[in-house]
Every structure is written in C-alpha cells, then in structure tokens.
Write a protein that holds these residues in place. Sequence first.
Motif, mmCIF file in Angstrom:
data_model
loop_
_atom_site.group_PDB
_atom_site.id
_atom_site.type_symbol
_atom_site.label_atom_id
_atom_site.label_comp_id
_atom_site.label_asym_id
_atom_site.label_seq_id
_atom_site.Cartn_x
_atom_site.Cartn_y
_atom_site.Cartn_z
ATOM 1 N N LEU A 179 0.900 4.242 -2.832
ATOM 2 C CA LEU A 179 0.722 5.660 -2.526
ATOM 3 C C LEU A 179 1.863 6.493 -3.101
ATOM 4 C CD1 LEU A 179 -0.490 5.375 1.181
ATOM 5 C CD2 LEU A 179 -1.880 5.958 -0.820
ATOM 6 N N GLU A 181 -5.958 9.798 6.741
ATOM 7 C CA GLU A 181 -5.369 9.119 7.891
ATOM 8 C C GLU A 181 -4.325 8.102 7.445
ATOM 9 O OE1 GLU A 181 -8.563 9.630 7.400
ATOM 10 O OE2 GLU A 181 -9.012 11.045 9.032
ATOM 11 N N THR A 182 -4.620 7.402 6.339
ATOM 12 C CA THR A 182 -3.660 6.429 5.808
ATOM 13 C C THR A 182 -2.386 7.123 5.349
ATOM 14 O OG1 THR A 182 -5.416 4.924 5.089
ATOM 15 C CG2 THR A 182 -3.268 4.690 4.017
ATOM 16 N N ALA A 188 -5.022 11.961 -1.537
ATOM 17 C CA ALA A 188 -6.020 11.035 -1.004
ATOM 18 C C ALA A 188 -7.102 10.757 -2.049
ATOM 19 C CB ALA A 188 -6.633 11.601 0.270
ATOM 20 N N ARG A 226 -0.364 8.288 8.323
ATOM 21 C CA ARG A 226 0.222 7.156 9.036
ATOM 22 C C ARG A 226 1.501 6.680 8.350
ATOM 23 N NH1 ARG A 226 -3.810 4.081 8.872
ATOM 24 N NH2 ARG A 226 -3.211 2.572 7.277
ATOM 25 N N HIS A 227 1.510 6.708 7.023
ATOM 26 C CA HIS A 227 2.678 6.239 6.278
ATOM 27 C C HIS A 227 3.789 7.282 6.195
ATOM 28 C CE1 HIS A 227 1.468 2.294 4.762
ATOM 29 N NE2 HIS A 227 0.256 2.772 4.555
ATOM 30 N N LYS A 264 0.831 -1.200 0.000
ATOM 31 C CA LYS A 264 0.000 0.000 0.000
ATOM 32 C C LYS A 264 0.865 1.250 0.000
ATOM 33 C CE LYS A 264 -3.846 2.312 0.227
ATOM 34 N NZ LYS A 264 -4.789 2.317 -0.920
ATOM 35 N N ARG A 265 1.940 1.234 0.776
ATOM 36 C CA ARG A 265 2.839 2.391 0.834
ATOM 37 C C ARG A 265 3.423 2.685 -0.542
ATOM 38 N NH1 ARG A 265 8.284 3.553 1.672
ATOM 39 N NH2 ARG A 265 8.695 5.356 3.039
ATOM 40 N N ALA A 299 -7.501 6.851 -1.169
ATOM 41 C CA ALA A 299 -7.118 6.500 0.198
ATOM 42 C C ALA A 299 -7.579 7.596 1.148
ATOM 43 C CB ALA A 299 -5.604 6.324 0.301
ATOM 44 N N SER A 300 -7.613 7.286 2.414
ATOM 45 C CA SER A 300 -7.980 8.286 3.411
ATOM 46 C C SER A 300 -6.759 9.110 3.794
ATOM 47 C CB SER A 300 -8.541 7.605 4.662
ATOM 48 O OG SER A 300 -7.523 6.862 5.318
#
Length: 224
Positions: free
Chosen positions: A37, A67-68, A59, A71-72, A33-34, A64-65
């Motif tokens: 992104l 928040e995601t 986003a 976080r990354h 996922k990272r 993606a959110s």
Amino acid sequence: MQTVPTTRFGMARSQATSLNFMQTTKSGQKVSKREQLLNAAMELLVDQGNMAFSMNALARHAGASKETLYRHFGNKQGLFEAIVTENADQAGLTADYFSAHPNNPAGFLTAFGEALLTFLMSPQSIVINRIVIAEAASNPELALILDKHGRQRVAQSVGAQFSRYLEQGLVSSEATQSLNYFLGLLLQDSQIKVLDGSIPPLTKPDISARAEHAAALYLKLFAC
C-alpha cells in the motif's frame, strides 16, 4: 518526435514505478500488504500530487478497500507519516552507527553522511520534498510531518549515539551540541539545487568524498 509522458513533478511515468522503496524484505520474502500500500501511495503521489491524492483514489489504484487503508494508516495524514518514516528507516538513517564505529567518530560521521546524502539524492526523497514545497501554502501540515517524522527523528537517533563519543573523551561537548554544523558542511546547497533542478543528484563517488571531507572538517573544529 515522440513525447515521453511525465508526472505532475516532471518525472517520466515509466520512472514512477521504480520509486517503490520496499520491493522485498531483508530475507528476500515478498513485501507485506502494508508495504504494498505504501508503494502504491508513492506512485500515486508522484503522478498526481498530494492535493489530488485521496484514500478513495489509493484504494482504486492499489485494488484495496478503504477499510484496509484506514486500518493500516488511520487517515491521509497517517499515510504520509508512514511514507516519511519508512523512507528514513529503509535508507538506514536511524541505524546503529556507533556500534559499527565504537571508537571512531570520523567513521561514524562519514557513514551517516553517506547514508543521508544517498537518501536525499534518491528519487523517493526528491519527490517527497518537492511535494512538500509545492503544497506548502495550501497544506503546511506536510512540512510539519516531514520535520517530525523525518528530520527530528533522525537527529534524535544520531545525536544520542554521537554523544557516546563524549563519554569516551573523543569529542568535545560542543561537538555533540552542534551537529547542525556538520549537516551544513555535508549538504551545502546541493539538496536545494537538486530539488529545483539546477544540478543532477550527486554521484556515489561525490557523496563519499563529500561525507569524508565534512567529517574531517567538523572534527577539526570540535574534536578534543
């Protein structure tokens, strides 16, 4: 005559999606996922530039959110740092060249030179450097990030490895302290001309010949 849509940096939009520098892992598995992104961020940077780029826009683009994203990467600066770092790693610029050429400084310099030139001629590197140049006045922090997480990081890795040839008595102490001279012989003014569009990126044969020639000249100056 049909007009080809282009991005903010003069690249055909159809090329933007080819800039993803992490399509699959070494084992052939799909990217994380990272990494997805980071690929989406690269596409957006190519299309809009850094000033128009935002975590909200990413986003939406990546599905993606926020928040995601946070976080990354923490924030927008952390995201750009990740892009620069991942590009250098994927290009092999921090690889273990000494182990591949344990008693051969010429082989070391040639292999590293080829990897560096190949990377600098790549669409990813060209886009990142053009963004940094275009927005130097409004956002000088980008240049500092590129220097710290790209150039300095690579220089430290290569310098530490190359110093082992000094321990073997194969190069002089000046050789380990003057690697910038090798970079000058290697790059000449090619990167600048590619970035300003006055010449196309070097071809693979040109890169190989340039790296081998630069290594030979450098060691002629600094070998024991």
